[in-house]
Design a protein around this motif. Structure first.
Motif, mmCIF file in Angstrom:
data_model
loop_
_atom_site.group_PDB
_atom_site.id
_atom_site.type_symbol
_atom_site.label_atom_id
_atom_site.label_comp_id
_atom_site.label_asym_id
_atom_site.label_seq_id
_atom_site.Cartn_x
_atom_site.Cartn_y
_atom_site.Cartn_z
ATOM 1 N N LEU A 106 11.431 34.930 88.696
ATOM 2 C CA LEU A 106 12.128 33.716 89.107
ATOM 3 C C LEU A 106 11.236 32.488 88.987
ATOM 4 C CD1 LEU A 106 14.143 35.029 92.172
ATOM 5 C CD2 LEU A 106 15.003 34.453 89.906
ATOM 6 N N ARG A 107 9.952 32.642 89.257
ATOM 7 C CA ARG A 107 9.019 31.528 89.107
ATOM 8 C C ARG A 107 8.913 31.122 87.629
ATOM 9 N NH1 ARG A 107 4.361 33.483 91.507
ATOM 10 N NH2 ARG A 107 5.179 32.863 93.508
ATOM 11 N N ALA A 108 8.833 32.095 86.728
ATOM 12 C CA ALA A 108 8.756 31.800 85.291
ATOM 13 C C ALA A 108 10.056 31.170 84.794
ATOM 14 C CB ALA A 108 8.456 33.072 84.509
ATOM 15 N N LYS A 109 11.181 31.649 85.300
ATOM 16 C CA LYS A 109 12.470 31.082 84.896
ATOM 17 C C LYS A 109 12.593 29.643 85.373
ATOM 18 C CE LYS A 109 17.420 32.044 84.991
ATOM 19 N NZ LYS A 109 18.454 32.966 85.461
ATOM 20 N N ALA A 110 12.159 29.362 86.577
ATOM 21 C CA ALA A 110 12.211 27.999 87.100
ATOM 22 C C ALA A 110 11.312 27.071 86.279
ATOM 23 C CB ALA A 110 11.794 27.981 88.569
ATOM 24 N N ARG B 229 12.573 23.814 84.144
ATOM 25 C CA ARG B 229 12.006 22.476 84.304
ATOM 26 C C ARG B 229 11.579 21.903 82.962
ATOM 27 N NH1 ARG B 229 9.828 24.785 88.977
ATOM 28 N NH2 ARG B 229 7.871 25.253 87.946
ATOM 29 N N GLU B 230 10.920 22.735 82.136
ATOM 30 C CA GLU B 230 10.503 22.285 80.807
ATOM 31 C C GLU B 230 11.712 22.001 79.923
ATOM 32 O OE1 GLU B 230 7.902 25.263 79.272
ATOM 33 O OE2 GLU B 230 6.353 24.873 80.766
ATOM 34 N N LEU B 231 12.737 22.824 80.029
ATOM 35 C CA LEU B 231 13.955 22.624 79.246
ATOM 36 C C LEU B 231 14.613 21.294 79.591
ATOM 37 C CD1 LEU B 231 16.089 23.948 77.298
ATOM 38 C CD2 LEU B 231 17.225 24.720 79.362
#
Length: 107
Positions: A54-58, A62-64
């Motif tokens: 979930l941290r990597a997805k968030a 944010r970058e997206l």
């Protein structure tokens, strides 16, 4: 004499059953303890990996969003496509990324 032997045989057989039931209880206790340990380790691993996921997805989202809002970027239409398909609930993030990358590779 035969009555005494029969009583001894019943007594020995009874002791064997008691030892077997004690062994069974011990085996069940060991199996239960290992099962609890296995479930505990599995739960800890699951929740720690889920937290990392979930941290990597968030971070990716944010970058997206940052790249989608950067109008000077040449990849802005790609990131807008991914964000819009994901944000509308049309498809999950990975599918949106794959579909938009195929769409923009063809163009």
């Amino acid at each position: 004499m035969s009555i005494i032997y029969e009583l001894l045989f019943l007594d020995v057989r009874h002791k064997i059953l008691i030892l077997s039931s004690e062994r069974l209880i011990n085996h069940l206790f060991v199996i239960f303890a290992f099962s609890l340990a296995f479930i505990g380790v599995a739960e800890v691993m699951y929740w720690s990996y889920k937290k990392d996921y979930l941290r990597a997805k968030a971070k990716y989202l944010r970058e997206l969003i940052d790249q989608k809002n950067d109008l000077s970027s040449i990849n802005e239409p790609f990131y807008t496509c991914v964000y819009e398909k994901w944000n509308s609930g049309e498809m999950p993030l990975t599918e949106a990324n794959t579909l938009c990358s195929l769409k923009f590779e063809q163009n």
